[in-house]
Motif scaffolding. Structure first.
Motif, short mmCIF file in Angstrom:
data_model
loop_
_atom_site.label_atom_id
_atom_site.label_comp_id
_atom_site.label_asym_id
_atom_site.label_seq_id
_atom_site.Cartn_x
_atom_site.Cartn_y
_atom_site.Cartn_z
N GLY A 166 23.59 9.65 4.76
CA GLY A 166 22.33 8.95 4.98
C GLY A 166 21.76 8.34 3.71
O GLY A 166 22.16 8.66 2.59
N THR A 167 20.81 7.45 3.93
CA THR A 167 20.06 6.83 2.84
C THR A 167 18.58 6.94 3.17
O THR A 167 18.20 7.30 4.29
N TRP A 168 17.74 6.62 2.20
CA TRP A 168 16.30 6.63 2.47
C TRP A 168 16.01 5.67 3.61
O TRP A 168 16.53 4.56 3.64
N GLN A 169 15.20 6.09 4.54
CA GLN A 169 14.93 5.28 5.73
C GLN A 169 14.32 3.94 5.34
O GLN A 169 13.34 3.87 4.59
N ALA A 170 14.92 2.87 5.88
CA ALA A 170 14.53 1.51 5.47
C ALA A 170 13.08 1.19 5.83
O ALA A 170 12.41 0.43 5.14
N GLY A 171 12.58 1.74 6.93
CA GLY A 171 11.23 1.41 7.37
C GLY A 171 10.13 2.10 6.59
O GLY A 171 8.95 1.81 6.83
N ARG A 172 10.48 2.97 5.68
CA ARG A 172 9.47 3.69 4.89
C ARG A 172 9.21 2.97 3.57
O ARG A 172 10.14 2.45 2.95
N GLY A 173 7.94 3.01 3.16
CA GLY A 173 7.57 2.37 1.91
C GLY A 173 7.92 3.23 0.71
O GLY A 173 8.46 4.33 0.84
N PRO A 174 7.58 2.75 -0.48
CA PRO A 174 7.82 3.54 -1.70
C PRO A 174 7.03 4.84 -1.68
O PRO A 174 6.00 4.97 -1.02
N CYS A 175 7.52 5.82 -2.43
CA CYS A 175 6.89 7.13 -2.48
C CYS A 175 5.53 7.04 -3.17
O CYS A 175 5.39 6.42 -4.23
N ILE A 176 4.53 7.66 -2.57
CA ILE A 176 3.18 7.61 -3.14
C ILE A 176 3.08 8.35 -4.47
O ILE A 176 2.24 8.01 -5.31
N MET A 177 3.97 9.33 -4.69
CA MET A 177 3.88 10.14 -5.90
C MET A 177 4.75 9.62 -7.04
O MET A 177 4.29 9.56 -8.18
N PHE A 178 5.99 9.24 -6.74
CA PHE A 178 6.94 8.95 -7.81
C PHE A 178 7.39 7.49 -7.86
O PHE A 178 8.25 7.14 -8.65
N GLU A 179 6.81 6.67 -7.00
CA GLU A 179 7.03 5.23 -7.07
C GLU A 179 5.68 4.53 -6.95
O GLU A 179 5.50 3.62 -6.14
N TYR A 180 4.76 4.97 -7.77
CA TYR A 180 3.37 4.57 -7.61
C TYR A 180 3.18 3.06 -7.75
O TYR A 180 2.48 2.44 -6.95
N LYS A 181 3.79 2.45 -8.75
CA LYS A 181 3.60 1.02 -8.97
C LYS A 181 4.10 0.22 -7.78
O LYS A 181 3.43 -0.70 -7.29
N SER A 182 5.30 0.56 -7.29
CA SER A 182 5.85 -0.15 -6.13
C SER A 182 5.01 0.11 -4.89
O SER A 182 4.81 -0.79 -4.05
N PHE A 183 4.55 1.35 -4.74
CA PHE A 183 3.70 1.70 -3.60
C PHE A 183 2.43 0.86 -3.59
O PHE A 183 2.05 0.29 -2.56
N ARG A 184 1.81 0.72 -4.73
CA ARG A 184 0.56 -0.02 -4.81
C ARG A 184 0.78 -1.51 -4.52
O ARG A 184 0.02 -2.12 -3.76
N GLU A 185 1.82 -2.07 -5.08
CA GLU A 185 2.12 -3.48 -4.85
C GLU A 185 2.44 -3.74 -3.38
O GLU A 185 2.06 -4.77 -2.82
N ASN A 186 3.13 -2.80 -2.75
CA ASN A 186 3.50 -2.96 -1.35
C ASN A 186 2.27 -3.02 -0.45
O ASN A 186 2.23 -3.79 0.52
N VAL A 187 1.28 -2.22 -0.75
CA VAL A 187 0.06 -2.21 0.07
C VAL A 187 -0.76 -3.48 -0.16
O VAL A 187 -1.15 -4.18 0.79
N VAL A 188 -1.02 -3.79 -1.41
CA VAL A 188 -1.90 -4.92 -1.73
C VAL A 188 -1.30 -6.25 -1.26
O VAL A 188 -2.01 -7.14 -0.78
N SER A 189 0.01 -6.38 -1.33
CA SER A 189 0.65 -7.63 -0.94
C SER A 189 0.77 -7.80 0.57
O SER A 189 1.15 -8.88 1.03
N HIS A 190 0.46 -6.77 1.34
CA HIS A 190 0.58 -6.87 2.80
C HIS A 190 -0.75 -6.65 3.52
O HIS A 190 -0.76 -6.30 4.71
N LEU A 191 -1.86 -6.88 2.85
CA LEU A 191 -3.16 -6.63 3.48
C LEU A 191 -3.44 -7.57 4.65
O LEU A 191 -4.31 -7.29 5.48
N SER A 192 -2.72 -8.68 4.72
CA SER A 192 -2.89 -9.58 5.86
C SER A 192 -2.15 -9.09 7.10
O SER A 192 -2.32 -9.65 8.19
N ASP A 193 -1.36 -8.05 6.95
CA ASP A 193 -0.60 -7.50 8.07
C ASP A 193 -1.56 -6.95 9.13
O ASP A 193 -2.63 -6.41 8.82
N ARG A 194 -1.17 -7.08 10.39
CA ARG A 194 -2.03 -6.62 11.49
C ARG A 194 -2.26 -5.11 11.44
O ARG A 194 -3.22 -4.61 12.02
N ALA A 195 -1.38 -4.40 10.76
CA ALA A 195 -1.54 -2.94 10.67
C ALA A 195 -2.86 -2.56 10.03
O ALA A 195 -3.44 -1.51 10.34
#
Length: 447
Positions: A166-195
């Motif tokens: 197995g590999t890390w599940q593709a539908g999951r975002g970056p880790c909140i604890m150990f991939e903080y920079k990527s996690f933050r960019e992923n949220v801010v860049s998708h604020l227009s998402d309907r979610a």
């Protein structure tokens, strides 16, 4: 010598070598699923317990598990672990030997294999002797030692899963604890998402953006920032930037009254409230608690309970969100709160109030109470005979009066009409008497 192998985590069993869960484990498991900190602690546990341990043979799966078989067998291999959000990866690495250099045995693994675990509601790892193997150990790795020790994935409810190769599940975002920079960019860049149209408390459970956040973490994060749980997520996050600005300080000048003569000014530093930063720092606080609150030998979770400020804390409110998950909060829930949503805590109180207790103890008590009532009734019937005698005398007097009236009807037939009219205007008792008299008159006429 037996070695304890319990995971130092609040979601793990409380006794080494115990096959059954105790009441505390059941309580924690029913109210709190493994989240990012728990899975990271599980990976730390595997690395600590399996360091220097050689495993051998095939990986064995329980008969009842529906997860796939792990097609890995090796005479000697080691196990390491890593975590990412709500996933843990075990890496099975064959150890080189003379036999392996010559080609090894048929079917022997010669390349590492990654097995990715998702814990579901109650998954965890344990490391025990083979004799102490837990009841719900659904995947097992056996060591070469004698007596043999076993690393096992335990999952009482069987909601967890694993994936070989197995590999890390593709539908999951970056880790909140150990991939903080990527996690933050992923949220801010998708604020227009309907979610992000949904309430912030529900978006925090979306693993596409908040990989590792769960029920107790969202409650603690929103509580610290005093954010109502049911406000639109976009309104909370749209002011944040992809770069973490929380290290910048806002300087407020406050006049110190004690030094008013010189009008000295004191600079106070206040950290800017940043939801995304707390999604990173709050889980790390749980990890930093270490084994202090999670010692399964002592079953002492006091440090973790003391750390909680909102989740399952007295005085806090709770309602179910649109997905049926319980949200703990303080104050106003926000404009997007579900209508007619009831607190699970209030339901429990209602059950106690309505007294719907059908335990053996309560049934026995109710039976004893009914027995006592029957005895009291019998006693009253014995101690009150006079009342029955009085009732008998009254009934006898009534029957005599009815007999006299019937005699009058037979001797004076011309008075029948008036007697019938009087019967219609009388009470219920005289009505019954008139019906009886009319039947006597009919029989007299027939004669």
């Amino acid at each position: 010598m037996k070695t304890c192998g319990c995971v130092p985590c609040p979601l793990l069993t409380s006794r080494c070598g115990a096959n059954e869960q105790d009441s505390l484990w059941s309580f924690v498991c029913s109210n709190k699923m493994p989240e990012g900190p728990e899975l990271h602690l599980a990976s730390l546990f595997v690395n600590k317990m399996c360091a220097g341990v050689v495993f051998t043979g095939p990986v064995r799966k329980s008969e009842v598990s529906k997860s796939p078989d792990v097609p890995f067998t090796c005479d000697a291999y080691c196990i390491t672990a890593a975590s990412r959000g709500k996933e843990v990866k075990l890496t099975l690495t064959p150890m080189k030997s003379d036999g392996a250099k010559r080609g090894g045995k048929a079917g022997q693994a010669d390349q590492p294999m990654d097995v990715v675990f998702r814990f579901g509601m109650s998954g965890f790892f344990r490391f025990t002797t083979e004799d102490e193997l837990p009841k719900h150990a659904h995947l097992r790795f056996y060591s070469t030692e004698k007596p043999c020790r076993v690393l096992s994935f335990v999952d009482t409810r069987r909601f967890g899963s694993w994936q070989p190769d197995g590999t890390w599940q593709a539908g999951r975002g970056p880790c909140i604890m150990f991939e903080y920079k990527s996690f933050r960019e992923n949220v801010v860049s998708h604020l227009s998402d309907r979610a992000f149209d949904r309430p912030i408390c529900e978006v925090l459970l979306n693993q596409k953006f908040f990989n590792g956040i769960g029920n107790y973490l969202r409650a603690e994060i929103l509580f610290r920032l005093n954010i109502p749980p049911f406000v639109p997520a976009r309104t909370v996050l749209e002011g944040l930037e992809s770069e973490d600005l929380s290290d910048r300080r806002v300087k407020n000048e406050i006049t110190d009254a004690k030094t008013s003569d010189q009008a000295k000014k004191k600079v106070v530093k206040e950290e800017v409230g940043d939801l995304l930063r707390l999604c990173h720092t709050v889980p790390l606080e749980v990890v930093n608690l270490g084994g202090k609150g999670y010692d399964p030998e002592k079953a002492d979770y006091s440090d973790f309970e003391a750390w909680l400020q909102c989740y399952y804390v007295d005085g806090m409110k709770s309602i179910r969100d649109h997905n049926g998950r319980t949200m703990w909060f303080k104050g106003d829930p926000g404009p997007m709160a579900p209508k007619d949503s009831k607190s699970p805590k209030a339901k429990k109180r209602a059950k106690k109030k309505d007294d719907h207790d059908y335990t053996d103890k309560k049934v026995a008590r109710s039976r004893s109470e009914s027995t006592v009532k029957n005895k009291v009734v019998k006693k009253e019937t014995v101690t009150k005979p006079l009342k029955k005698e009085e009732d008998a005398n009254v009934e006898e007097a009534r029957s005599k009066r009815k007999t006299e009236k019937s005699c009058k009807v037979n001797t004076h037939p011309h008075e029948r009409g008036s007697t019938a009219r009087r019967g219609k205007s009388s009470s219920a008792e005289s009505t019954a008497g008139s019906q009886w008299r009319s039947s006597r008159v009919t029989r007299a006429n027939s004669k």
